[in-house]
Design an enzyme around this catalytic site. Structure first.
Site, PDB file in Angstrom:
ATOM      1  N   HIS A 136      -5.455  -7.268  13.738  1.00 32.33           N
ATOM      2  CA  HIS A 136      -4.296  -6.366  13.630  1.00 32.33           C
ATOM      3  C   HIS A 136      -3.850  -5.911  15.019  1.00 32.33           C
ATOM      4  CE1 HIS A 136      -1.590  -3.807  11.446  1.00 32.33           C
ATOM      5  NE2 HIS A 136      -2.156  -2.671  11.811  1.00 32.33           N
ATOM      6  N   ARG A 145       1.763 -10.767   7.431  1.00 36.70           N
ATOM      7  CA  ARG A 145       1.465  -9.565   6.640  1.00 36.70           C
ATOM      8  C   ARG A 145       2.487  -8.461   6.854  1.00 36.70           C
ATOM      9  NH1 ARG A 145      -3.494  -9.495   9.331  1.00 36.70           N
ATOM     10  NH2 ARG A 145      -2.778  -7.580  10.306  1.00 36.70           N
ATOM     11  N   CYS A 182      13.472  25.009   1.859  1.00 35.48           N
ATOM     12  CA  CYS A 182      12.477  25.666   0.996  1.00 35.48           C
ATOM     13  C   CYS A 182      11.636  24.604   0.286  1.00 35.48           C
ATOM     14  CB  CYS A 182      13.184  26.542  -0.034  1.00 35.48           C
ATOM     15  SG  CYS A 182      14.450  27.620   0.657  1.00 35.48           S
ATOM     16  N   MET A 183      10.711  25.043  -0.537  1.00 35.12           N
ATOM     17  CA  MET A 183       9.840  24.089  -1.236  1.00 35.12           C
ATOM     18  C   MET A 183      10.640  23.178  -2.168  1.00 35.12           C
ATOM     19  SD  MET A 183       6.561  24.752  -3.709  1.00 35.12           S
ATOM     20  CE  MET A 183       5.649  25.687  -2.496  1.00 35.12           C
ATOM     21  N   ASP A 184      11.584  23.779  -2.910  1.00 39.14           N
ATOM     22  CA  ASP A 184      12.273  23.021  -3.952  1.00 39.14           C
ATOM     23  C   ASP A 184      13.781  22.933  -3.742  1.00 39.14           C
ATOM     24  OD1 ASP A 184       9.748  23.109  -5.375  1.00 39.14           O
ATOM     25  OD2 ASP A 184      10.268  25.195  -5.779  1.00 39.14           O
ATOM     26  N   LYS A 219       0.844  -1.212   0.000  1.00 43.79           N
ATOM     27  CA  LYS A 219       0.000   0.000   0.000  1.00 43.79           C
ATOM     28  C   LYS A 219       0.869   1.248   0.000  1.00 43.79           C
ATOM     29  CE  LYS A 219      -0.119  -0.406   4.965  1.00 43.79           C
ATOM     30  NZ  LYS A 219      -0.706  -1.114   6.094  1.00 43.79           N
ATOM     31  N   ARG A 223     -10.242   0.042  15.082  1.00 38.59           N
ATOM     32  CA  ARG A 223     -10.369   0.630  13.747  1.00 38.59           C
ATOM     33  C   ARG A 223     -11.294  -0.294  12.953  1.00 38.59           C
ATOM     34  NH1 ARG A 223      -4.692   1.416  10.622  1.00 38.59           N
ATOM     35  NH2 ARG A 223      -5.026  -0.802  10.361  1.00 38.59           N
ATOM     36  N   TYR A 244      15.069  31.538   4.076  1.00 41.98           N
ATOM     37  CA  TYR A 244      13.941  32.269   4.657  1.00 41.98           C
ATOM     38  C   TYR A 244      14.110  32.446   6.163  1.00 41.98           C
ATOM     39  CZ  TYR A 244      11.486  31.368   0.256  1.00 41.98           C
ATOM     40  OH  TYR A 244      11.116  31.315  -1.055  1.00 41.98           O
TER      41      TYR A 244
HETATM   42  C1  LIG Z   1       0.141  -1.845   6.806  1.00 41.43           C
HETATM   43  C2  LIG Z   1      -0.400  -3.016   7.446  1.00 41.43           C
HETATM   44  C3  LIG Z   1       0.439  -4.060   7.847  1.00 41.43           C
HETATM   45  C4  LIG Z   1       1.945  -3.995   7.738  1.00 41.43           C
HETATM   46  O1  LIG Z   1       2.466  -3.331   8.858  1.00 41.43           O
HETATM   47  P1  LIG Z   1       4.052  -3.194   9.050  1.00 41.43           P
HETATM   48  O2  LIG Z   1       4.184  -2.620  10.409  1.00 41.43           O
HETATM   49  O3  LIG Z   1       4.509  -2.264   7.973  1.00 41.43           O
HETATM   50  O4  LIG Z   1       4.628  -4.533   8.902  1.00 41.43           O
HETATM   51  C5  LIG Z   1      -0.158  -5.209   8.330  1.00 41.43           C
HETATM   52  N1  LIG Z   1      -1.504  -5.298   8.475  1.00 41.43           N
HETATM   53  C6  LIG Z   1      -2.337  -4.287   8.132  1.00 41.43           C
HETATM   54  C7  LIG Z   1      -3.795  -4.440   8.320  1.00 41.43           C
HETATM   55  C8  LIG Z   1      -1.811  -3.113   7.615  1.00 41.43           C
HETATM   56  O5  LIG Z   1      -2.645  -2.116   7.291  1.00 41.43           O
END
Ligand SMILES: *Cc1c(COP(=O)(O)O)cnc(C)c1O
Length: 375
Positions: A171, A226, A315-317, A44, A142, A268
């Protein structure tokens, strides 16, 4: 290394993504698991800023079992790039927006009856079952069905003809800081799996472990893990006993320099003044690239093996570095994240100096900075 302008354009600021390091980290994770445990890698947020398509292609070549994305849109990007691996959408979708789940063969996270019923209705119309994983909330607060309701929820959803419950997952909010709570979550989740098992309900994929779970809690592996962060070679906290190689380097080049007399303000707000007659270089990168402005006067860069402080406001750039008497010339390479022969600046270091986490640093480097892949 030769960087071609065709690839990075005419501003010499770029990210190097070391796919060999990615492969190394993937194998390190593999070595933590029992042989029948599968791996879903979270890609992601543009693979934590590393580039979702190139990273996913590499992971597929390494034998990844599943890819994890935040949204249907990220899943579509992967399918359009020709990636055929299973993709789990970890985020929610509104019931009116589910058509692509079918069209692009995405696995959707479900934690409401409303969404399950919508998927079932569309599945029936298309004569195509939706593949889903049910998320259980064991303490994150969540997404996820509250664990006290999970058992009946799963049984309910399994009755739907056009919804295939391929997985259940949960999670950890505190795996890096609270082993007692994390073990309690694992117990609850295992208890749920056991009570389903007693009724002969076997969900093919059960998963809980993020990076910290992979490293710190073997009992959280179930039959799928995961990880995200550790695959990119970054550590979820200090003192972790796994060897990883950082995948991302952030580099630029000196595009301008001049002598400036003692006592002059730079950038700045003139928050920095030269302490002597000196040389000041201009670097073509700034907060518009996602380099945190809060590192003004606090962050370091590496120029020909020397660690030098950013001078004054970012700065920005662009940003400035008072290089003193160091021998620097236009075109010299500058490392903002990465390693040279003598020194290193990690995303963790930047995160620490910003009061944030390495995730935010690597995700934050914007699309204006081209990614170059090394394999
Ligand atoms: C992003 C995410 C992970 C991975 O987490 P890390 O700490 O980067 O290993 C695992 N499970 C869910 C639901 C996530 O959103």
């Amino acid at each position: 290394m030769l960087i071609s302008h065709r690839k990075i354009g005419y501003r010499p600021t770029w990210i190097e993504v070391d796919l060999k390091a990615l492969a190394y980290n993937f194998k390190q994770v593999r070595s933590q698991l029992s042989p029948d445990t599968k791996i879903l890698v979270c890609v992601k947020s543009d693979a934590y800023g590393h580039g979702i398509v190139a990273v996913s292609r590499k992971l597929v070549s390494l034998g990844v079992d599943y890819l994890g994305v935040a949204s249907i849109d990220e899943g579509i990007v992967l399918r359009k790039a020709g990636i055929n691996a299973p993709i789990l959408v970890l985020g929610m979708v509104l019931p009116g927006d589910i058509e692509p789940v079918f069209r692009y063969r995405l696995t959707q996270t479900v934690c409401s009856e409303e969404l399950a019923l919508a998927l079932n209705r569309m599945g029936k119309r298309r004569n195509q079952a939706a593949n889903i994983h049910i998320k259980i909330d064991t303490g994150m607060g969540r997404l996820g069905v509250l664990f006290t309701h999970a058992y009946s929820f799963i049984k309910e959803i399994r009755r739907l003809d056009y919804v295939n419950v391929e997985g259940i997952f949960t999670h950890f909010p505190c795996a890096d800081i609270d082993p007692t709570f994390t073990r309690y979550q694992i117990e609850i989740f295992r208890g749920l799996i056991d009570s389903l098992y007693r009724e002969d309900i076997r969900i093919p994929l059960c998963h809980a472990a993020n990076s910290m779970g992979v490293i710190g809690y073997k009992e959280s592996h179930f039959n799928l893990v995961r990880p995200g962060l550790i695959i990119y070679g970054l550590y979820p906290r200090r003192n972790i006993k796994i060897r990883l190689k950082p995948v991302m380097s952030l580099k630029t080049k000196v595009v301008y320099l001049k002598r400036i007399p003692k006592g002059k303000g730079l950038s700045y707000g003139h928050t920095y003044r030269t302490k002597d007659n000196t040389t000041v270089v201009t670097l073509p990168i700034g907060y518009g690239d996602g380099y945190p402005r809060i590192l003004s006067g606090r962050g370091d860069v590496l120029i020909s093996g020397r660690r030098l402080r950013i001078s004054g406001r970012i700065c920005m750039d662009q940003m400035l570095v008072d290089v003193g008497s160091a021998k620097v010339k236009i075109g010299d390479e500058v490392i903002l994240i990465g390693t040279d022969a003598k020194a290193a600046i990690s995303a963790e270091e930047l995160a620490y100096r910003c009061g944030t986490i390495p995730y935010e640093i690597v995700c934050g480097i914007g699309n204006r900075v081209p990614r170059i892949y090394i394999d």
